[in-house]
Design an enzyme around this catalytic site. Sequence first.
Site, mmCIF file in Angstrom:
data_model
loop_
_atom_site.group_PDB
_atom_site.id
_atom_site.type_symbol
_atom_site.label_atom_id
_atom_site.label_comp_id
_atom_site.label_asym_id
_atom_site.label_seq_id
_atom_site.Cartn_x
_atom_site.Cartn_y
_atom_site.Cartn_z
ATOM 1 N N HIS A 30 0.852 -1.196 0.000
ATOM 2 C CA HIS A 30 0.000 0.000 0.000
ATOM 3 C C HIS A 30 0.888 1.245 0.000
ATOM 4 C CE1 HIS A 30 -2.471 -3.244 1.654
ATOM 5 N NE2 HIS A 30 -3.513 -2.608 1.213
ATOM 6 N N HIS A 280 -3.925 3.143 -3.610
ATOM 7 C CA HIS A 280 -4.143 2.704 -2.233
ATOM 8 C C HIS A 280 -3.487 1.352 -1.972
ATOM 9 C CE1 HIS A 280 -6.508 1.665 1.422
ATOM 10 N NE2 HIS A 280 -6.465 0.467 0.885
ATOM 11 N N GLU A 438 -20.106 -3.851 22.621
ATOM 12 C CA GLU A 438 -19.259 -4.996 22.929
ATOM 13 C C GLU A 438 -17.942 -4.968 22.183
ATOM 14 O OE1 GLU A 438 -22.377 -5.219 21.768
ATOM 15 O OE2 GLU A 438 -23.539 -5.828 23.525
ATOM 16 N N HIS A 500 -30.579 -14.966 22.035
ATOM 17 C CA HIS A 500 -29.717 -14.736 23.192
ATOM 18 C C HIS A 500 -29.020 -16.011 23.675
ATOM 19 C CE1 HIS A 500 -31.533 -10.865 23.062
ATOM 20 N NE2 HIS A 500 -31.001 -10.463 24.197
#
Lengths: 691, 691
Positions: A30, A280, A438, A500
């Site tokens: 890159h 890139h 989370e 869940h």
Amino acid sequence: RARWTEHDLRAVDTARLLAADAVQNTGNGHPGTAMSLAPVAYLLYQNVMRHDPSDPAWLGRDRFVLSCGHSSLTQYVQLYLSGYGLGLKDLKALRTWGSLTPGHPEVHHTAGVEITTGPLGSGLASAVGMAMAQRRQRGLLDPDAAPGTSPFDHHVWVLASDGDIMEGVASEASSLAGHQELGNLTVVYDANQISIEDDTDISFSEDVAKRYEAYGWEVVDVDWRRSDDPAGTADYTEDVDALLGALQRSRRSRTRPTLVRLHTVIAWPAPNARGTGKSHGSALGAAEVAATKELLGFDPAKSFQVERDVLARAREVRARGKAAHKAWDRTYAAWRRSEPERAALLDRLVDGRLPDGFDRALPVFDPDPKGLATRAASGKVLGALAAGLPELWGGSADLAESNNTTMAGEASFIPKGKQTREWKGGPYGRTLHFGIRENAMGMILNGIALEGLTRPYGGTFLVFSDYMRPAVRLAAIQQLPVTFVWTHDSVGLGEDGPTHQPIEHLASLRAMPGLDVVRPADANETAAAWAEVLRRGRTAGIALSRQNLPVVDRTEHASVAGVAKGAYVLVDASSGAPDVIIIATGSEVSLALEARRRLEASGVATRVVSMPCREWFEEQPRAYQNKVLPPAVRARVSVEAGVAMGWHDLVGDAGRCVSIEHFGASADAQTIFREFGFTPEKVVRAAKDSL
Amino acid sequence: RARWTEHDLRAVDTARLLAADAVQNTGNGHPGTAMSLAPVAYLLYQNVMRHDPSDPAWLGRDRFVLSCGHSSLTQYVQLYLSGYGLGLKDLKALRTWGSLTPGHPEVHHTAGVEITTGPLGSGLASAVGMAMAQRRQRGLLDPDAAPGTSPFDHHVWVLASDGDIMEGVASEASSLAGHQELGNLTVVYDANQISIEDDTDISFSEDVAKRYEAYGWEVVDVDWRRSDDPAGTADYTEDVDALLGALQRSRRSRTRPTLVRLHTVIAWPAPNARGTGKSHGSALGAAEVAATKELLGFDPAKSFQVERDVLARAREVRARGKAAHKAWDRTYAAWRRSEPERAALLDRLVDGRLPDGFDRALPVFDPDPKGLATRAASGKVLGALAAGLPELWGGSADLAESNNTTMAGEASFIPKGKQTREWKGGPYGRTLHFGIRENAMGMILNGIALEGLTRPYGGTFLVFSDYMRPAVRLAAIQQLPVTFVWTHDSVGLGEDGPTHQPIEHLASLRAMPGLDVVRPADANETAAAWAEVLRRGRTAGIALSRQNLPVVDRTEHASVAGVAKGAYVLVDASSGAPDVIIIATGSEVSLALEARRRLEASGVATRVVSMPCREWFEEQPRAYQNKVLPPAVRARVSVEAGVAMGWHDLVGDAGRCVSIEHFGASADAQTIFREFGFTPEKVVRAAKDSL
């Protein structure tokens, strides 16, 4: 003002061309961002960051995080120029087997690299954790020093790209960073408007400055481009002084993190590649590299050109770094003299040593057929360890009470003005509140661990380990001493239903290299599991039950010392010579014990092996493994309220797995276990089938 | 103005109390939000949404997404009151085995539920997909109608909570929704400032309105609370007309999604529980429920009270819904008459039928030892299918060129003003651009599939399936016909190194119930895999190589027809009676073929089984399985460039696994494969060990 000399400017152009040459030489990589960020990175390493290339582990150093890890050359070239030990031969070995210059920066591999980055958003999010850890460490070691005067004050600098800013984990962590008023954090956002699909306008048109202001950040715009065209114009001006001013102001900010939105042209000044998506992630091509060299007054026929004077000028940073280190040493020595106890604590933390006999504080739980949930036991363990292990701290992604992650009586880590009726604390508090984020929690835990002095943990439901999986993987790759607390670890969580209830999670986490998955069977195994996790200092996840589990009577069963070996004979066949072995984990161990009673009653000699951690068991000598699971006993049953995947290799061709191979359901735990076949009858039948 | 009668107001209070009663009756659940959102939900179902309770599948209906799925009673109570078929007995059976009212709403389970929600952020993100799908469907079926006049114009309504807004996936999707100018999307954000850790001020102090303005949304504040105290004050006023005005304006908005930030008090008006974290996820207690009933003029001694007049008033929505449906039927019939071809297409899409012989368009690849990457083959397959399957569309999370997810020549799905130099298109385009937002991509694909008429796919690197795992799981739970395109499927991707190289991903994805993981071995298997994925219409992920793979000569090897069975004998032992079977997937199949040549040369009769999809193979009759893997042949080797987990059950106790059990490295693919033991020698040795 940066007061750059001609040599500095030449060093920046040298950096651009080293990046272009390295990619061209390897054939892939890159180049674009490393070229256009060369002045930014040079400024950081030469004029902004407090660091000492001769001591990459200096406690007082600022931290540098290359969140756009694909642009690893941005960092490698500066590590070379400022004298961290990387040489031209390393740049030439870019992205090749065994080199110090892998595709993305890797911590513990290349001196000067603080963190492994690459997955976008992860570096920025972990930097938030570093900034939080710096504050906590200061609170442990030097809480009363005036701002900016402590040897434990340092700043965290991040380079981030458009991709970092798009990822949700960056949003989560940035919102928390503003909330936590992290004045010690600066993100330079390289707004080059180019990603792999070229102009980011195709998918990204939000107002990033406004978004970060909404998070409570200081936002500064530094526009080198002055146009909306990603390829820039003739006006493009690398106004280093404007950037330096913004960075210096950001260091002085005490209550807000800073986002410097810097508008650049990728691959500047390559005449054709600049401003393009191609630059890139692909080599520019020999002709374009040559043209760029020509433009910058370098010999187009030569590669990896570094003029002696230019390198010498860049390497002057070593002397400045040493001087800064020396000045810091005096402050540090004064602190040590005045704070001998804290200095002793620091020495222990630097060594990563646990206090002798830390585990004597662990609670012992009396046998109890009703028992308690292992999550509750875990909460008691954390509370008991709190006093002896100040380095241990953590919290939850908005499930504190469910995860039992709060050490009783400990203050929240929170700016004074952000306390609530339920949670009191201050900036040096210990209980972390991640909100419902989370993945950011995981990345932040990683950043805390990378800061090096403390041991963080964080909780959520096991099923939501999915949300934080990118962070768990990065913890495992970096081998960070982070502990994930995953409660509600099976369909036994009951009524919340299939969204869940973890089914595949234990297997899918065990599949990950470098992660210890620990699932204790009762309260005492939970205490032993925590102790062993702390001793090992590896990346670990502890899976804990929502529901109560009997506390096994250790006078009739084996001691919990076996937990440290990953698996042990909890109770052997009454004959001493088992016909069948039941291997169980966590909440299913008590089910295995009941099945054993029935099997023994019907004359089948049955051993029960509790296996809280497969990874630890696999590390044991073969002799121990064969003692626990004698090869001659081929009748084996595994019992775990999750998919069977992975158990076949332990139970073998003759074995049976009691498992669940579909999503769960919404009902009370007893009904679910019965309907899904987690019953003594089913285990007994499996054992008899296996015989 | 809503012009609610006394009966309407009574119905709203009835709804609050039904929620409190249902949780109290079951003993667990989430009463608070269902109580305070009762007027909001009632307003949506009675006064705002176009829907017909007697026909939940009506094509012209608005969509309702309860992103705060834990508050399932918010929806269940309205489904009862408006007459979707749920009865009081169902509310009484809340969260119990087999009920129509599980803990979180489940699509395909309860009439009127459009989507399974619960994991926070997921509903909001999938709603963005629904809104995108609506536009694409209109583009396929009725592109020239004036806005608001087509039978395919409908609106997507979302109820979201603080937790939804905190999750990163909501950030990603909301940024895209603003970018896509989704005027057909309205999110009511219930800013009750309460989550499980009580007052959200502990972790969440950003300015949400400003953040959504930064995304390009219309933001409207409706403040029922008029105070910063989450428990509210005596001033709390449920100003339904203000909310209705905001919702009606949002429906008229053509170019911006709308966020209505509604400040509420959770559990209103329960005298003690309101405004508390406890009311979020626990039963209020009998005394508090009784006190609330008393306050609202209900008999505190009775539960599940519904007055006949009140129910009758609420059920009037059925007549209004039927009338709206009838009016729509006329427009729809006119459209069918004027657009017979599009009507035929619609009928096919509604039935989920593929066109006869759609697979005749599939490319056939000539044998070629150099070959091509399966990702490249996949790109050609998509291009070949484009004309015959207008329902198939997709894109990438900023890796279009790497994932080969763009159908050649197809326009981008993008507002006219957002085209770039690389990508041209319009609002009805086909190529999706998700930006670097994998989890939002997954959730959006789910929302597109839930809209029901089109078949979406989305690409990223296999390693980043971690970022989108929550979405993949929800696709699998809902059994949605979504296809994930995961390229760069092993360490064979080379130089990008360990952060980008999947190791555990195939195993961890196979662990998930309901997901087909397909890993074709060459270009022709790739075509066959796509065809079978489309035929089955289940949730599937296709793992594709970055590197070139030989195209197997099908005159010498078995036909690719075997792909549909998940595994097949690619080439048998020359003797016809194999001593050993090598089972391989994807890029390792050619390695297995080379190992076979060497084994056969040394006199070992060797069969090679290509196993592109374990889930499909497991569905086959035992007889077929035994034909492919004869039980008598116990010498077996699995070869896959990932962890061995899960392969032991196929290779058995005598078998060997050629696998990788650690993270990867940065180097070229050939070196990595050699260093990590993916060589013919290693496979030959494993085969001999197994004999």
